[in-house]
Enzyme design. Structure first.
Site: not given
Length: 181
Positions: A98-100, A125-126
Site C-alpha cells: 500500500s501507500h506510504n 499503508q504507513g
C-alpha cells in the site's frame, strides 16, 4: 508478454492480454512495476538500460522508489498511489504494498542488514519494515505497523513495536487476482 509481466498485470483486477496491458498502463502502480522489471535485466549503460532508467526515474519523482537491485517475485502489486520506498531487499511472489510504506535497511553491529519478505504478503499503508528480519509466507501486516522482528508464516502483525498472532490464511480476502497457469 512474459510470465512475470502477466502475473503482475493480473494482480490489477484480473487484467490480461493487450487490452488489459493498455488499461493497466494507466495505473501508476503497474506502470512503475513494469518499468522496474524492464530496468533490472539491462546493464546500466546499455541503450535499453538507459532508456528504461530514464522512464522509471520520471515516475520515481511521483511517489514510488524501488531499488533496481531489489529482487521481487511475480505478481507484485503497488496498491495505491503514494510514497513507497523499497530498498534492495528480497520480496516473494504475490506481494501487495500500500501507500506510504518503507521497506529498507538498518545498521546493526556496524553492518547494513535488510529484510526478506515471503510469498503472499499484504503490507498496509504507513508500515515500516526494517532490519535483518524474515517475514514468512501468508502474512498480513496491518497499517502503521513498525516491523523489526521475525514474523512466522500465517500471521497477522500490527503495532509499534510489532506484535504478531498466528492465524490461518490471514490474507484470504486481501490478496486476490493471482495468476495460476
Amino acid at each position: 508478454m512474459n510470465r512475470v509481466t502477466k502475473a503482475d498485470l493480473y494482480r490489477y483486477d484480473g487484467l490480461t492480454g493487450l487490452k488489459g496491458f493498455i488499461k493497466g498502463w494507466f495505473d501508476p502502480g503497474f506502470r512503475y512495476t513494469y518499468l522496474l522489471r524492464k530496468v533490472m535485466p539491462h546493464k546500466t549503460w546499455s541503450f535499453r538500460g538507459l532508456f528504461f532508467r530514464v522512464l522509471k526515474r520520471m515516475l520515481t519523482y511521483r511517489g514510488f522508489h524501488i531499488s533496481n537491485e531489489a529482487q521481487i517475485g511475480e505478481g507484485f502489486s503497488l496498491y495505491h498511489r503514494g510514497t513507497v520506498y523499497i530498498g534492495p531487499v528480497k520480496i516473494g511472489k504475490n506481494c501487495t504494498v500500500s501507500h506510504n510504506v518503507t521497506i529498507g535497511r538498518a545498521l546493526k553491529d556496524g553492518k547494513i542488514v535488510r529484510p526478506t519478505i515471503g510469498d503472499n504478503v499484504w503490507i498496509g499503508q504507513g508500515s515500516v519494515i526494517v532490519g535483518k528480519i524474515n517475514i514468512g509466507n501468508n502474512v498480513f501486516i496491518a497499517p502503521n505497523s513498525v516491523v523489526n522482528c521475525d514474523v512466522p508464516d500465517d500471521s497477522m502483525v500490527s503495532g509499534y513495536p510489532a506484535r504478531y498472532i498466528k492465524k490461518e490464511n490471514p490474507t484470504k480476502y486481501w490478496i486476490d487476482d493471482i495468476l495460476n497457469e
